[in-house]
Design an enzyme around this catalytic site. Structure first.
Site, PDB file in Angstrom:
ATOM      1  CE1 TYR A 267      53.461   6.922 -58.291  1.00 23.06           C
ATOM      2  CE2 TYR A 267      51.421   6.043 -59.701  1.00 23.06           C
ATOM      3  CZ  TYR A 267      52.074   7.295 -58.458  1.00 23.06           C
ATOM      4  OH  TYR A 267      51.415   8.380 -58.270  1.00 23.06           O
TER       5      TYR A 267
ATOM      6  CE  LYS B 177      51.061   6.585 -55.384  1.00 19.59           C
ATOM      7  NZ  LYS B 177      51.675   6.722 -54.150  1.00 19.59           N
TER       8      LYS B 177
HETATM    9  P1  NAD Z   1      56.885  15.609 -55.725  1.00 20.09           P
HETATM   10  O1  NAD Z   1      57.772  15.390 -56.640  1.00 20.09           O
HETATM   11  O2  NAD Z   1      56.348  17.094 -55.849  1.00 20.09           O
HETATM   12  O3  NAD Z   1      56.569  15.303 -54.296  1.00 20.09           O
HETATM   13  C1  NAD Z   1      57.011  14.351 -53.314  1.00 20.09           C
HETATM   14  C2  NAD Z   1      57.701  14.403 -52.396  1.00 20.09           C
HETATM   15  O4  NAD Z   1      58.179  13.180 -51.967  1.00 20.09           O
HETATM   16  C3  NAD Z   1      58.423  15.425 -51.905  1.00 20.09           C
HETATM   17  O5  NAD Z   1      58.833  16.287 -51.184  1.00 20.09           O
HETATM   18  C4  NAD Z   1      59.945  14.715 -52.127  1.00 20.09           C
HETATM   19  O6  NAD Z   1      61.094  15.126 -51.808  1.00 20.09           O
HETATM   20  C5  NAD Z   1      59.177  13.455 -51.368  1.00 20.09           C
HETATM   21  N1  NAD Z   1      60.472  12.655 -51.151  1.00 20.09           N
HETATM   22  C6  NAD Z   1      60.287  11.593 -51.828  1.00 20.09           C
HETATM   23  N2  NAD Z   1      61.776  10.541 -51.589  1.00 20.09           N
HETATM   24  C7  NAD Z   1      61.262  10.677 -50.100  1.00 20.09           C
HETATM   25  C8  NAD Z   1      61.703   9.831 -49.253  1.00 20.09           C
HETATM   26  N3  NAD Z   1      62.789   8.855 -49.575  1.00 20.09           N
HETATM   27  N4  NAD Z   1      61.259  10.479 -47.730  1.00 20.09           N
HETATM   28  C9  NAD Z   1      61.255  11.496 -48.028  1.00 20.09           C
HETATM   29  N5  NAD Z   1      60.070  12.288 -48.728  1.00 20.09           N
HETATM   30  C10 NAD Z   1      60.737  11.683 -49.940  1.00 20.09           C
HETATM   31  O7  NAD Z   1      55.056  15.207 -56.280  1.00 20.09           O
HETATM   32  P2  NAD Z   1      53.910  14.747 -55.985  1.00 20.09           P
HETATM   33  O8  NAD Z   1      53.337  15.042 -57.925  1.00 20.09           O
HETATM   34  O9  NAD Z   1      53.053  16.171 -55.058  1.00 20.09           O
HETATM   35  O10 NAD Z   1      53.263  13.620 -55.335  1.00 20.09           O
HETATM   36  C11 NAD Z   1      52.712  12.960 -53.938  1.00 20.09           C
HETATM   37  C12 NAD Z   1      52.513  12.301 -53.851  1.00 20.09           C
HETATM   38  O11 NAD Z   1      51.325  12.149 -54.802  1.00 20.09           O
HETATM   39  C13 NAD Z   1      52.950  11.175 -54.234  1.00 20.09           C
HETATM   40  O12 NAD Z   1      52.679  10.206 -52.871  1.00 20.09           O
HETATM   41  C14 NAD Z   1      52.300  10.712 -55.425  1.00 20.09           C
HETATM   42  O13 NAD Z   1      52.464   9.331 -56.043  1.00 20.09           O
HETATM   43  C15 NAD Z   1      50.930  11.014 -55.696  1.00 20.09           C
HETATM   44  N6  NAD Z   1      49.978  11.438 -56.955  1.00 20.09           N
HETATM   45  C16 NAD Z   1      50.974  12.626 -57.035  1.00 20.09           C
HETATM   46  C17 NAD Z   1      49.668  12.267 -58.845  1.00 20.09           C
HETATM   47  C18 NAD Z   1      50.164  13.603 -59.872  1.00 20.09           C
HETATM   48  O14 NAD Z   1      49.556  13.068 -60.826  1.00 20.09           O
HETATM   49  N7  NAD Z   1      51.232  14.858 -59.192  1.00 20.09           N
HETATM   50  C19 NAD Z   1      48.502  12.266 -58.589  1.00 20.09           C
HETATM   51  C20 NAD Z   1      48.093  11.070 -58.449  1.00 20.09           C
HETATM   52  C21 NAD Z   1      49.171  10.565 -56.699  1.00 20.09           C
END
Ligand code: NAD
Length: 260
Positions: free
Chosen positions: A155, A159
């Site tokens: 990860y 990133k």
């Molecule tokens: P989430 O799990 O709620 O959403 C992830 C989304 O990605 C979902 O819609 C899922 O269906 C989709 N997805 C996963 N695998 C996929 C694939 N192979 N093809 C197409 N779609 C796919 O997660 P989130 O927390 O909303 O995360 C969204 C982004 O934000 C990610 O890149 C994550 O790394 C980043 N992020 C999240 C946080 C946090 O604290 N939640 C912090 C920093 C960064």
């Protein structure tokens, strides 16, 4: 603010991506939604966004780990919405384990979904953006694009790589009115983080409450989760003409974590 614009938001069936897609729709942009979920739930969300905000919303089931499917999604966007002005590379997965226990398959999947999909999607939409002399690439990385934490090797690597890719897009495409930026959220309480709370509790041998207080928010100056709406508002601003000079930036929205 975004009337007449079209946007692909990857991973927009849940969490941050759904928040960004909704915020774009409220501002008048047509959307391609993408991600996995229950088919009826996806259709009801798609139809609700169209009904409530008077925009066109289509859905692509493309798996971001498969380059052919990423290209198929870009084609769907061009065929149904006519053009792609904004891409948000947001789809992401996580797997928490020490390096010597990280399954090879998880490394490959995380690099493919969290990093390579952004390359394939931008490659597919860039010619159109260049031809129209306008484009916005918004990448959702993480505070883990700026700093490391234990047990998150694929990860953190993906990133950090996404920020490098974004900077390269920015310097290559600047003369075409295209910007590329990366949003680096701290912890946002979405399904992805709910899963991590459980995983980290197991990895550290502590309770979920202690994971939130002593691990996740330990380095955040502001002791609360970042909200989806805060991330979505920044994505909207980066998509406006007012943000034309913001490019190649990695913007931390992390309650002070990475500067603490
Ligand atoms: P989430 O799990 O709620 O959403 C992830 C989304 O990605 C979902 O819609 C899922 O269906 C989709 N997805 C996963 N695998 C996929 C694939 N192979 N093809 C197409 N779609 C796919 O997660 P989130 O927390 O909303 O995360 C969204 C982004 O934000 C990610 O890149 C994550 O790394 C980043 N992020 C999240 C946080 C946090 O604290 N939640 C912090 C920093 C960064």
């Amino acid at each position: 603010m975004l009337n007449g614009k079209t946007a692909i938001v990857t991973g927009s069936t849940s969490g941050i991506g759904l928040g960004i897609a909704t915020a774009f729709a409220t501002q008048g942009a047509d959307i391609v939604m993408n991600g996995f979920s229950d088919a009826d739930l996806i259709e009801s969300t798609r139809a609700r966004l169209e009904r409530e905000y008077g925009v066109r919303v289509c859905y692509s089931s493309a798996d971001m780990s498969v380059p052919e499917e990423v290209r198929r999604m870009a084609k769907l966007a061009h065929d149904t919405l006519g053009k792609v002005d904004i891409v948000v590379n947001n789809a992401g997965i996580q797997h928490v384990a020490p390096i010597d226990e990280q399954p090879d398959e998880r490394w490959d999947a995380i690099i493919a979904i969290n990093l390579s999909s952004a390359f394939h999607l931008v490659k597919a939409v860039l010619p159109g953006m260049k031809a129209r002399n306008w484009g916005r690439v918004i990448n959702v990385a993480s505070a883990h694009g700026l700093v490391a934490s234990p047990f998150k090797a694929p990860y953190v690597a993906a990133k950090h790589g996404l920020i490098g890719l974004s900077k390269t897009i920015a310097v290559e495409a600047a003369e075409y009115g295209i910007t590329s930026n990366t949003i680096c959220p701290g912890y946002v309480k979405t399904p992805l983080v709910e899963q991590q709370i459980a995983d980290q509790a197991k990895a550290h041998g502590i309770s979920p409450e202690n994971v939130i207080r002593d691990v996740m928010l330990a380095h955040q100056a502001r002791k609360r989760f970042v909200t989806v709406d805060e991330i979505a508002a920044l994505a909207v601003f980066l998509s406006t003409d007012a943000a034309a000079s913001i490019t190649a930036a990695a913007l931390a929205v992390d309650g002070g974590w990475t500067q603490h």
